[in-house]
Write a protein that holds these residues in place. Structure first.
Motif, PDB file in Angstrom:
ATOM      1  N   ASP A  33       0.714  -1.219   0.046  1.00  0.00           N
ATOM      2  CA  ASP A  33      -0.007   0.222  -0.038  1.00  0.00           C
ATOM      3  C   ASP A  33       0.850   1.028   0.029  1.00  0.00           C
ATOM      4  O   ASP A  33      -0.120   2.034  -0.082  1.00  0.00           O
ATOM      5  N   ASP A  34       2.040   1.506   0.452  1.00  0.00           N
ATOM      6  CA  ASP A  34       2.952   2.410  -0.232  1.00  0.00           C
ATOM      7  C   ASP A  34       3.683   2.814  -1.455  1.00  0.00           C
ATOM      8  O   ASP A  34       4.505   4.159  -1.291  1.00  0.00           O
ATOM      9  N   LEU A  35       3.649   1.292  -2.233  1.00  0.00           N
ATOM     10  CA  LEU A  35       4.276   1.900  -3.203  1.00  0.00           C
ATOM     11  C   LEU A  35       2.897   3.223  -4.225  1.00  0.00           C
ATOM     12  O   LEU A  35       2.181   2.321  -4.461  1.00  0.00           O
ATOM     13  N   SER A  36       3.572   3.353  -4.814  1.00  0.00           N
ATOM     14  CA  SER A  36       2.941   4.660  -5.926  1.00  0.00           C
ATOM     15  C   SER A  36       2.705   4.066  -7.505  1.00  0.00           C
ATOM     16  O   SER A  36       3.976   3.666  -7.549  1.00  0.00           O
ATOM     17  N   LEU A  37       1.412   3.534  -8.140  1.00  0.00           N
ATOM     18  CA  LEU A  37       1.913   4.013  -9.576  1.00  0.00           C
ATOM     19  C   LEU A  37       2.681   5.082 -10.292  1.00  0.00           C
ATOM     20  O   LEU A  37       2.484   5.635 -10.164  1.00  0.00           O
ATOM     21  N   PHE A  38       3.672   4.181 -10.903  1.00  0.00           N
ATOM     22  CA  PHE A  38       4.635   5.296 -11.263  1.00  0.00           C
ATOM     23  C   PHE A  38       4.318   5.174 -13.538  1.00  0.00           C
ATOM     24  O   PHE A  38       4.109   6.362 -13.939  1.00  0.00           O
ATOM     25  N   ASP A  39       4.667   3.964 -13.485  1.00  0.00           N
ATOM     26  CA  ASP A  39       3.813   3.675 -15.092  1.00  0.00           C
ATOM     27  C   ASP A  39       3.971   2.240 -15.161  1.00  0.00           C
ATOM     28  O   ASP A  39       4.086   1.171 -14.821  1.00  0.00           O
ATOM     29  N   ALA A  40       3.481   2.098 -16.538  1.00  0.00           N
ATOM     30  CA  ALA A  40       3.747   0.554 -17.303  1.00  0.00           C
ATOM     31  C   ALA A  40       2.866   1.063 -18.590  1.00  0.00           C
ATOM     32  O   ALA A  40       3.505   1.920 -18.876  1.00  0.00           O
ATOM     33  N   ARG A  41       4.678   0.198 -18.580  1.00  0.00           N
ATOM     34  CA  ARG A  41       4.262   0.252 -20.430  1.00  0.00           C
ATOM     35  C   ARG A  41       5.040  -1.596 -20.884  1.00  0.00           C
ATOM     36  O   ARG A  41       4.971  -2.241 -20.433  1.00  0.00           O
ATOM     37  N   SER A  42       4.683  -1.379 -21.896  1.00  0.00           N
ATOM     38  CA  SER A  42       5.052  -2.830 -22.645  1.00  0.00           C
ATOM     39  C   SER A  42       6.132  -2.231 -23.819  1.00  0.00           C
ATOM     40  O   SER A  42       6.774  -1.469 -24.526  1.00  0.00           O
TER      41      SER A  42
END
Length: 173
Positions: free
Chosen positions: A100-109
């Motif tokens: 829960d302490d992690l923040s979404l930074f990016d998602a990429r193919s």
């Protein structure tokens, strides 16, 4: 479904041909009359930021033995991405973090590596949100914090597919 291009059907062993499915080329088994999907593999990673430095691990396993990269790896079946990212962080670096302490930074193919496509889900967390000591773990031969400038000066190999993520991680917090 296969993670790398297939020559033979994983169900019956028949040589595959290709077919068009909605404008995309896919593998087809003519004996089973099945499409054999070649889909990306989900992975997750964590950029741990300490001031302007980011935690990197030196890979001890293929692919990319010797390359520095952010800790991460394949998700397990039914594993939420943040849980998998936290697990990989601890396995590779000795640092623990609550998912829960992690923040979404990016998602990429990411472009294929030996035909294997990957969807990479990147998270970011401040060092003070983690616990433990930085220690190389299961897939790593070394682990430490690096600034982009220090890594460039050291002339160390860095996994190029991660460079943009690495360099922008300190700004993500």
């Amino acid at each position: 479904m296969v993670s790398r291009p297939a020559d033979y059907c994983p169900y019956c062993g028949t040589e595959l041909t290709t077919t068009d499915v909605e404008g995309n080329e896919h593998f087809l088994c003519r004996d089973c009359d099945r499409v054999v999907w070649h889909n990306p593999v989900p992975c997750a990673s964590v950029a741990v930021v300490d001031d302007d430095a980011v935690l990197l691990v030196r890979r001890a396993a293929e692919p990319g033995v010797g390359d520095w990269t952010v800790p991460g790896g394949h998700l397990e079946r039914a594993e939420p991405p943040a849980v998998g990212a936290a697990r990989e962080l601890e396995e590779e670096s000795g640092l623990s973090v609550a998912p829960d302490d992690l923040s979404l930074f990016d998602a990429r193919s990411l472009d294929p590596h030996d035909g294997k496509h990957v969807v990479s889900i990147g998270f970011v967390v401040a060092r003070e949100r983690t616990t433990g000591s930085v220690t190389a773990g299961s897939d790593a031969s070394d682990a430490r914090f690096w600034t982009p400038t220090a890594l460039d000066r050291a002339d160390e190999p860095f996994r190029e597919r991660q460079r943009e993520r690495f360099e922008s991680a300190p700004d993500a917090l």
